[in-house]
Design a protein around this motif. Structure first.
Motif, PDB file in Angstrom:
ATOM      1  N   ALA A 156       8.613   6.856  -5.974  1.00 43.63           N
ATOM      2  CA  ALA A 156       7.253   7.198  -6.403  1.00 43.63           C
ATOM      3  C   ALA A 156       6.277   6.101  -5.998  1.00 43.63           C
ATOM      4  O   ALA A 156       5.190   6.381  -5.475  1.00 43.63           O
ATOM      5  N   VAL A 157       6.681   4.833  -6.210  1.00 40.77           N
ATOM      6  CA  VAL A 157       5.791   3.725  -5.861  1.00 40.77           C
ATOM      7  C   VAL A 157       5.573   3.670  -4.356  1.00 40.77           C
ATOM      8  O   VAL A 157       4.444   3.477  -3.869  1.00 40.77           O
ATOM      9  N   ILE A 158       6.658   3.895  -3.581  1.00 38.45           N
ATOM     10  CA  ILE A 158       6.524   3.865  -2.124  1.00 38.45           C
ATOM     11  C   ILE A 158       5.642   5.011  -1.657  1.00 38.45           C
ATOM     12  O   ILE A 158       4.836   4.866  -0.736  1.00 38.45           O
ATOM     13  N   GLN A 159       5.769   6.168  -2.317  1.00 32.11           N
ATOM     14  CA  GLN A 159       4.921   7.317  -1.958  1.00 32.11           C
ATOM     15  C   GLN A 159       3.453   6.973  -2.133  1.00 32.11           C
ATOM     16  O   GLN A 159       2.632   7.221  -1.241  1.00 32.11           O
ATOM     17  N   ILE A 160       3.118   6.373  -3.284  1.00 34.15           N
ATOM     18  CA  ILE A 160       1.715   5.996  -3.521  1.00 34.15           C
ATOM     19  C   ILE A 160       1.273   4.969  -2.480  1.00 34.15           C
ATOM     20  O   ILE A 160       0.194   5.094  -1.874  1.00 34.15           O
ATOM     21  N   LEU A 161       2.128   3.954  -2.264  1.00 38.97           N
ATOM     22  CA  LEU A 161       1.741   2.863  -1.357  1.00 38.97           C
ATOM     23  C   LEU A 161       1.538   3.366   0.053  1.00 38.97           C
ATOM     24  O   LEU A 161       0.506   3.095   0.682  1.00 38.97           O
ATOM     25  N   VAL A 162       2.505   4.122   0.575  1.00 36.43           N
ATOM     26  CA  VAL A 162       2.467   4.489   1.988  1.00 36.43           C
ATOM     27  C   VAL A 162       1.516   5.653   2.217  1.00 36.43           C
ATOM     28  O   VAL A 162       0.640   5.589   3.076  1.00 36.43           O
ATOM     29  N   TYR A 163       1.655   6.723   1.406  1.00 37.81           N
ATOM     30  CA  TYR A 163       0.833   7.897   1.671  1.00 37.81           C
ATOM     31  C   TYR A 163      -0.623   7.661   1.274  1.00 37.81           C
ATOM     32  O   TYR A 163      -1.524   7.825   2.081  1.00 37.81           O
TER      33      TYR A 163
ATOM     34  N   PRO B 228      17.756   9.766  -2.182  1.00 30.69           N
ATOM     35  CA  PRO B 228      16.544   8.948  -2.175  1.00 30.69           C
ATOM     36  C   PRO B 228      16.410   8.068  -0.937  1.00 30.69           C
ATOM     37  O   PRO B 228      15.278   7.820  -0.494  1.00 30.69           O
ATOM     38  N   VAL B 229      17.536   7.628  -0.351  1.00 28.72           N
ATOM     39  CA  VAL B 229      17.442   6.840   0.885  1.00 28.72           C
ATOM     40  C   VAL B 229      16.842   7.689   2.000  1.00 28.72           C
ATOM     41  O   VAL B 229      15.966   7.237   2.746  1.00 28.72           O
ATOM     42  N   PHE B 230      17.294   8.964   2.062  1.00 33.24           N
ATOM     43  CA  PHE B 230      16.716   9.861   3.068  1.00 33.24           C
ATOM     44  C   PHE B 230      15.233  10.054   2.828  1.00 33.24           C
ATOM     45  O   PHE B 230      14.437  10.085   3.767  1.00 33.24           O
ATOM     46  N   THR B 231      14.845  10.187   1.543  1.00 38.39           N
ATOM     47  CA  THR B 231      13.422  10.357   1.252  1.00 38.39           C
ATOM     48  C   THR B 231      12.622   9.136   1.679  1.00 38.39           C
ATOM     49  O   THR B 231      11.532   9.253   2.241  1.00 38.39           O
ATOM     50  N   LEU B 232      13.186   7.965   1.446  1.00 38.62           N
ATOM     51  CA  LEU B 232      12.523   6.726   1.870  1.00 38.62           C
ATOM     52  C   LEU B 232      12.322   6.725   3.379  1.00 38.62           C
ATOM     53  O   LEU B 232      11.235   6.414   3.890  1.00 38.62           O
ATOM     54  N   PHE B 233      13.366   7.132   4.120  1.00 34.41           N
ATOM     55  CA  PHE B 233      13.258   7.153   5.578  1.00 34.41           C
ATOM     56  C   PHE B 233      12.250   8.202   6.027  1.00 34.41           C
ATOM     57  O   PHE B 233      11.506   7.981   6.983  1.00 34.41           O
ATOM     58  N   ILE B 234      12.221   9.351   5.315  1.00 36.50           N
ATOM     59  CA  ILE B 234      11.242  10.391   5.661  1.00 36.50           C
ATOM     60  C   ILE B 234       9.832   9.856   5.496  1.00 36.50           C
ATOM     61  O   ILE B 234       8.958  10.088   6.338  1.00 36.50           O
ATOM     62  N   ILE B 235       9.600   9.097   4.417  1.00 36.83           N
ATOM     63  CA  ILE B 235       8.255   8.562   4.186  1.00 36.83           C
ATOM     64  C   ILE B 235       7.870   7.600   5.303  1.00 36.83           C
ATOM     65  O   ILE B 235       6.764   7.659   5.854  1.00 36.83           O
ATOM     66  N   VAL B 236       8.821   6.726   5.689  1.00 36.71           N
ATOM     67  CA  VAL B 236       8.516   5.761   6.755  1.00 36.71           C
ATOM     68  C   VAL B 236       8.274   6.486   8.071  1.00 36.71           C
ATOM     69  O   VAL B 236       7.313   6.190   8.797  1.00 36.71           O
ATOM     70  N   LEU B 237       9.117   7.495   8.378  1.00 39.23           N
ATOM     71  CA  LEU B 237       8.940   8.229   9.635  1.00 39.23           C
ATOM     72  C   LEU B 237       7.643   9.027   9.625  1.00 39.23           C
ATOM     73  O   LEU B 237       6.985   9.151  10.658  1.00 39.23           O
TER      74      LEU B 237
END
Lengths: 175, 103
Positions: free
Chosen positions: A58-65, B62-71
């Motif tokens: 959730a935190v990464i989503q807010i930060l990145v998006y 969640p690791v896949f979700t993290l990678f999806i966000i970065v990609l």
């Protein structure tokens, strides 16, 4: 108030807000409004990650998006569409075909999701995942993690090259 | 979380995916197509986390979700650079009018 009432209520409110912001981003004729309503969608999805107790995501989503992609999109809107023409900046093509394809797909997916008997292996409550995530990323997932950083470097260089070529083509020859 | 099943999250992400698909299909502005793709990627990430949490499969979801966000971030950056180039070259980001490869 009972927790078994409060949590579904929160879910339905957040889900409704997320979907309506996404619909507004899809339907709005003004690209600036579409990008701003995307903010609501991203924050709503972040809250849903939090409800699934994936708080790091959730935190990464807010930060990145919200902090990265959305600001970048706003800059792109500023640099591309003429701002005096903003209310009409977002033309759409054949709406009928797109909407029929989207609604047929939505119906099929929802029927599938509801009818499939999901066997729940869930034990009772969700554990926080941040510690596990860090340990996974630095033990078994170290290779994809490092490849991701190489990808980010390549993206950085590639973006500068693509954007600079556009600028150089546009420069008058006598300089 | 006792009365929320996985079906809630799956139905929500199906709807989000369909809305993103409609956005990517019907829009003419290249930025709007990018918005649709971001919605689709968000729906996919939500599905990964929901399956991982309800299925008790460990941490890979969640690791896949993290990678999806970065990609998605990387893809958005490259796409915006390309949109910038389109604007410089064609003076528009309308995908109907950038047709110099049409035979």
């Amino acid at each position: 108030m009972n927790n078994s009432i409060l949590v579904p209520l929160l879910f339905y409110i957040v889900a409704g807000l997320t979907l309506s912001f996404a619909l507004f981003a899809t339907l709005s004729k003004n690209i600036v409004r579409a990008v701003f309503s995307l903010l609501g969608t991203f924050v709503g999805v972040a809250i849903l990650y939090g409800m699934l107790s994936a708080e790091f995501i959730a935190v990464i989503q807010i930060l990145v998006y919200v902090g990265g992609i959305l600001v970048l999109m706003l800059f792109a809107v500023m640099l591309t569409s003429h701002i005096e023409n903003a209310p009409n900046s977002n033309r759409s093509g054949s709406r009928f075909l797109g909407f029929s394809a989207g609604s047929i797909l939505a119906c099929i997916l929802i029927i599938l999701m509801i009818q499939t008997p999901w066997r729940s292996l869930w034990t009772g409550n969700f554990e926080p995942i941040t510690r596990q995530l860090g340990q996974y990323l630095l033990n078994r997932g170290i290779l994809p993690f490092e490849i991701l950083s190489i990808l980010l470097l390549a993206v950085l260089i590639g973006t500068v090259v693509v954007a600079r070529t556009a600028l150089q083509q546009n420069r008058p020859p006598h300089e | 979380m006792n009365s929320l099943g996985i079906t809630h999250f799956l139905v929500l992400s199906s709807l989000l995916f369909s809305i993103g698909l409609v956005c990517a299909l019907t829009r003419k502005n290249a930025l709007s197509i990018l918005i649709g793709i971001e919605l689709i990627l968000n729906a996919a990430g939500l599905n990964f986390v929901a399956f991982s949490r309800y299925g008790n499969f460990g941490i890979e979801g969640p690791v896949f979700t993290l990678f999806i966000i970065v990609l998605a971030a990387a893809e958005a950056v490259v796409a915006l650079a390309m949109i910038f180039t389109l604007q410089k070259k064609y003076k528009t980001v309308d995908v109907d009018r950038t047709d110099s490869l049409r035979g």
